[in-house]
Design a protein around this motif. Structure first.
Motif, PDB file in Angstrom:
ATOM      1  N   ILE A 124       0.870  -1.173   0.000  1.00  0.00           N
ATOM      2  CA  ILE A 124       0.000   0.000   0.000  1.00  0.00           C
ATOM      3  C   ILE A 124       0.910   1.227   0.000  1.00  0.00           C
ATOM      4  N   PRO A 125       0.921   2.010  -1.080  1.00  0.00           N
ATOM      5  CA  PRO A 125       1.745   3.218  -1.097  1.00  0.00           C
ATOM      6  C   PRO A 125       1.288   4.185  -0.006  1.00  0.00           C
ATOM      7  N   GLY A 126       2.202   4.523   0.872  1.00  0.00           N
ATOM      8  CA  GLY A 126       1.836   5.396   1.980  1.00  0.00           C
ATOM      9  C   GLY A 126       2.899   6.432   2.272  1.00  0.00           C
ATOM     10  N   VAL A 127       2.595   7.295   3.215  1.00  0.00           N
ATOM     11  CA  VAL A 127       3.536   8.322   3.657  1.00  0.00           C
ATOM     12  C   VAL A 127       3.076   8.808   5.024  1.00  0.00           C
ATOM     13  N   GLU A 128       4.034   9.136   5.886  1.00  0.00           N
ATOM     14  CA  GLU A 128       3.718   9.744   7.176  1.00  0.00           C
ATOM     15  C   GLU A 128       4.097  11.217   7.090  1.00  0.00           C
ATOM     16  N   CYS A 153      -1.882   3.178  -7.700  1.00  0.00           N
ATOM     17  CA  CYS A 153      -1.422   4.264  -8.576  1.00  0.00           C
ATOM     18  C   CYS A 153      -0.820   5.415  -7.784  1.00  0.00           C
ATOM     19  N   GLY A 154      -1.011   5.407  -6.477  1.00  0.00           N
ATOM     20  CA  GLY A 154      -0.529   6.521  -5.678  1.00  0.00           C
ATOM     21  C   GLY A 154      -1.488   7.697  -5.727  1.00  0.00           C
ATOM     22  N   PRO A 155      -1.021   8.869  -5.340  1.00  0.00           N
ATOM     23  CA  PRO A 155      -1.895  10.039  -5.274  1.00  0.00           C
ATOM     24  C   PRO A 155      -2.297  10.541  -6.659  1.00  0.00           C
ATOM     25  N   THR A 156      -3.527  11.010  -6.757  1.00  0.00           N
ATOM     26  CA  THR A 156      -3.907  11.806  -7.920  1.00  0.00           C
ATOM     27  C   THR A 156      -3.325  13.197  -7.676  1.00  0.00           C
ATOM     28  N   ARG A 157      -3.345  14.048  -8.697  1.00  0.00           N
ATOM     29  CA  ARG A 157      -2.746  15.386  -8.544  1.00  0.00           C
ATOM     30  C   ARG A 157      -1.356  15.259  -7.927  1.00  0.00           C
ATOM     31  N   TYR A 158      -0.588  14.369  -8.522  1.00  0.00           N
ATOM     32  CA  TYR A 158       0.726  13.997  -7.993  1.00  0.00           C
ATOM     33  C   TYR A 158       1.639  15.190  -7.757  1.00  0.00           C
ATOM     34  N   ASP A 364       2.791  10.604 -22.334  1.00  0.00           N
ATOM     35  CA  ASP A 364       3.738   9.829 -21.535  1.00  0.00           C
ATOM     36  C   ASP A 364       3.674  10.228 -20.065  1.00  0.00           C
ATOM     37  N   SER A 365       3.492  11.523 -19.816  1.00  0.00           N
ATOM     38  CA  SER A 365       3.469  11.985 -18.426  1.00  0.00           C
ATOM     39  C   SER A 365       2.248  11.444 -17.685  1.00  0.00           C
ATOM     40  N   ASN A 366       1.104  11.377 -18.359  1.00  0.00           N
ATOM     41  CA  ASN A 366      -0.091  10.835 -17.714  1.00  0.00           C
ATOM     42  C   ASN A 366       0.009   9.324 -17.518  1.00  0.00           C
ATOM     43  N   LEU A 367       0.677   8.639 -18.447  1.00  0.00           N
ATOM     44  CA  LEU A 367       0.909   7.206 -18.267  1.00  0.00           C
ATOM     45  C   LEU A 367       1.851   6.968 -17.090  1.00  0.00           C
ATOM     46  N   ALA A 368       2.865   7.829 -16.975  1.00  0.00           N
ATOM     47  CA  ALA A 368       3.823   7.696 -15.874  1.00  0.00           C
ATOM     48  C   ALA A 368       3.146   7.873 -14.523  1.00  0.00           C
ATOM     49  N   ARG A 369       2.116   8.717 -14.472  1.00  0.00           N
ATOM     50  CA  ARG A 369       1.391   8.902 -13.209  1.00  0.00           C
ATOM     51  C   ARG A 369       0.693   7.611 -12.790  1.00  0.00           C
ATOM     52  N   ILE A 370       0.154   6.887 -13.771  1.00  0.00           N
ATOM     53  CA  ILE A 370      -0.558   5.644 -13.471  1.00  0.00           C
ATOM     54  C   ILE A 370       0.416   4.542 -13.067  1.00  0.00           C
ATOM     55  N   THR A 371       1.550   4.477 -13.739  1.00  0.00           N
ATOM     56  CA  THR A 371       2.502   3.374 -13.534  1.00  0.00           C
ATOM     57  C   THR A 371       3.652   3.759 -12.614  1.00  0.00           C
ATOM     58  N   ARG A 372       3.501   4.879 -11.925  1.00  0.00           N
ATOM     59  CA  ARG A 372       4.604   5.449 -11.145  1.00  0.00           C
ATOM     60  C   ARG A 372       5.228   4.465 -10.166  1.00  0.00           C
ATOM     61  N   PHE A 373       4.404   3.661  -9.528  1.00  0.00           N
ATOM     62  CA  PHE A 373       4.920   2.753  -8.511  1.00  0.00           C
ATOM     63  C   PHE A 373       5.146   1.342  -9.028  1.00  0.00           C
ATOM     64  N   GLY A 374       5.016   1.156 -10.344  1.00  0.00           N
ATOM     65  CA  GLY A 374       5.407  -0.114 -10.945  1.00  0.00           C
ATOM     66  C   GLY A 374       4.576  -1.309 -10.539  1.00  0.00           C
ATOM     67  N   GLN A 375       3.332  -1.109 -10.101  1.00  0.00           N
ATOM     68  CA  GLN A 375       2.553  -2.236  -9.600  1.00  0.00           C
ATOM     69  C   GLN A 375       1.908  -3.059 -10.704  1.00  0.00           C
ATOM     70  N   MET A 376       2.266  -2.783 -11.954  1.00  0.00           N
ATOM     71  CA  MET A 376       1.799  -3.627 -13.048  1.00  0.00           C
ATOM     72  C   MET A 376       2.841  -4.664 -13.426  1.00  0.00           C
TER      73      MET A 376
END
Length: 434
Positions: A124-128, A153-158, A364-376
């Protein structure tokens, strides 16, 4: 007869107070395990047993525990282990779902996801997030930490949250330097270079890094002494950074598709006004469970304000008897079910929003937002995705149930994506990097 009675006593003792799941617990377990093991064969819960908290102990012959660890740190903030080593340790402890919640950064998530894939674990992508509670009465001002939990996918409005966290990290540098300066004035000539070296390249130093440098320099005997003598809140070497207001952090987590949870409320001086204010700002839950059990006072507060009751080990890897181990916090199956019941619609909505943005602008930038954390399970140069439809066929089943994917909104997105081709040469851009 006496021998039979002795055997019966031993048998009862071995049972250890275990009992069959109630219908409610069984249903909750089925729902939780369905999400945890989406990409694996689902195992039956028919022979599950639980303890008095309703914590699932085992299922089936030779089955595994479904353990959630919702609070952990790596070297990307003030932890001692790399994300890979953290995941390996969590796996050894039976953790199936791990939230990496480094302080004010999500840069360790891609490495954690890659490591977790080898073990069939979910990340689970998280942050404190470091914040400040600042009421009208300045005397009640105090630091507050908020845990954020996001979808795969992590946060929207990255870009917005990345800038938000970057500002906090910059404040951590200034804060750590001020602590070193205060220690120098206290006749402890600690060097900034020593602290920075312990923190590592690109890591914003925190109090723990300063404390470790003090131990290595011989100014204190251990970390506990560094905090109790110098670095505690309000201590002679304590310093504040440029933390945002806590309600601003909670609102931003809301707006970027995350779950907001108050971390270690027992460390707060005035928890009630803080919890009340954060509930109004959109807080989802508070930490109530620790490795030593449930804290009833905070459980009652959660009930009062209608908040989820969660918890985690807050593992850093520093060692010693005072630190809770990864996976040591037993979260009842009903608690996990309630967590996912609230989180999954939020996460599904966030994923849908990001996919819709990509449909409108397949850059490419919008695709990178979706795949940012490599969970595919894809990476730069990969040909795993040929068309936009593969974003759903290859990816969403790892995070969403069939019912969630078959939602009419996702079906519409899937139809639009089926006519698009994907160029993965742009690669994946880890969060927190330029």
């Amino acid at each position: 007869m006496a021998g039979n009675k002795a055997k019966d006593k031993k048998k009862k003792k071995r049972g250890g107070g275990k009992k069959k799941m109630t219908a409610e617990q069984h249903s909750a377990y089925k729902s939780v395990s369905e999400w945890v093991y989406l990409e694996q064969q689902h195992l039956t819960a028919a022979s599950c047993v639980v303890d008095d908290f309703g914590v699932q102990k085992s299922f089936g012959r030779g089955g595994e525990k479904v353990v959630f660890e919702l609070h952990s740190h790596s070297k990307h903030s003030d932890g001692f282990l790399s994300p890979t080593k953290l995941v390996e340790r969590a796996h050894m402890n039976g953790v199936k779902v791990l939230a990496l919640t480094d302080h004010d950064t999500m840069s360790g998530i891609p490495e954690a996801v890659d490591a977790a894939r080898r073990f069939g674990m979910k990340i689970i992508p998280g942050v404190e997030i470091s914040t400040i509670f600042s009421p009208s009465n300045f005397d009640l001002e105090e630091p507050v930490h908020i845990l954020a939990y996001y979808s795969s996918c992590g946060p929207t409005r990255y870009e917005e949250i990345d800038k938000f966290l970057a500002n906090i990290r910059e404040g951590r540098y200034l804060r750590a330097k001020d602590m070193v300066l205060k220690l120098n004035k206290l006749k402890l000539p600690l060097k900034w270079e020593h602290v920075a070296k312990i923190a590592g390249n690109g890591v914003a130093p925190g109090r723990l890094h300063v404390a470790r440098a003090m131990v290595e320099a011989g100014y204190v005997e251990n970390l506990k002494q560094a905090f109790s003598r110098y670095l505690y809140d309000g201590g002679p070497a304590y310093s504040t950074g440029s933390e945002p207001l806590v309600e601003e952090a909670v609102q931003l987590i809301h707006e970027t598709g995350g779950m907001a949870v108050l971390a270690h409320p027992w460390a707060l001086k005035n928890p009630i006004p803080i919890i009340k204010k954060l509930k109004d700002a959109g807080l989802h839950g508070i930490e109530v469970y620790r490795s030593d059990g449930r804290l009833e006072a905070f459980s009652d507060l959660a009930d009062t304000y209608g908040l989820l009751k969660l918890g985690g080990s807050d593992f850093h890897g520093r060692g010693g008897h005072s630190e809770s181990e990864l996976g040591s916090v037993n979260l009842p199956v009903l608690v996990l079910h309630e967590f996912l019941k609230i989180a999954r619609p939020i996460w599904c909505g966030a994923i849908k929003d990001m996919l819709e943005i990509y449909v409108e602008d397949p850059s490419d930038s919008n695709l990178a937002r979706i795949t940012r954390f490599g969970q595919m399970g894809i990476s730069k140069g990969s040909s795993a995705l040929n068309c936009g439809k593969d974003l759903i066929d290859h990816y969403l089943p790892l995070w969403m149930t069939k019912e969630e994917i078959q939602n009419v909104d996702f079906e519409d997105i899937k139809l639009k994506l089926s006519h698009m081709s994907i160029n993965m040469s742009a690669g994946i851009v880890p969060m927190g990097t330029k």
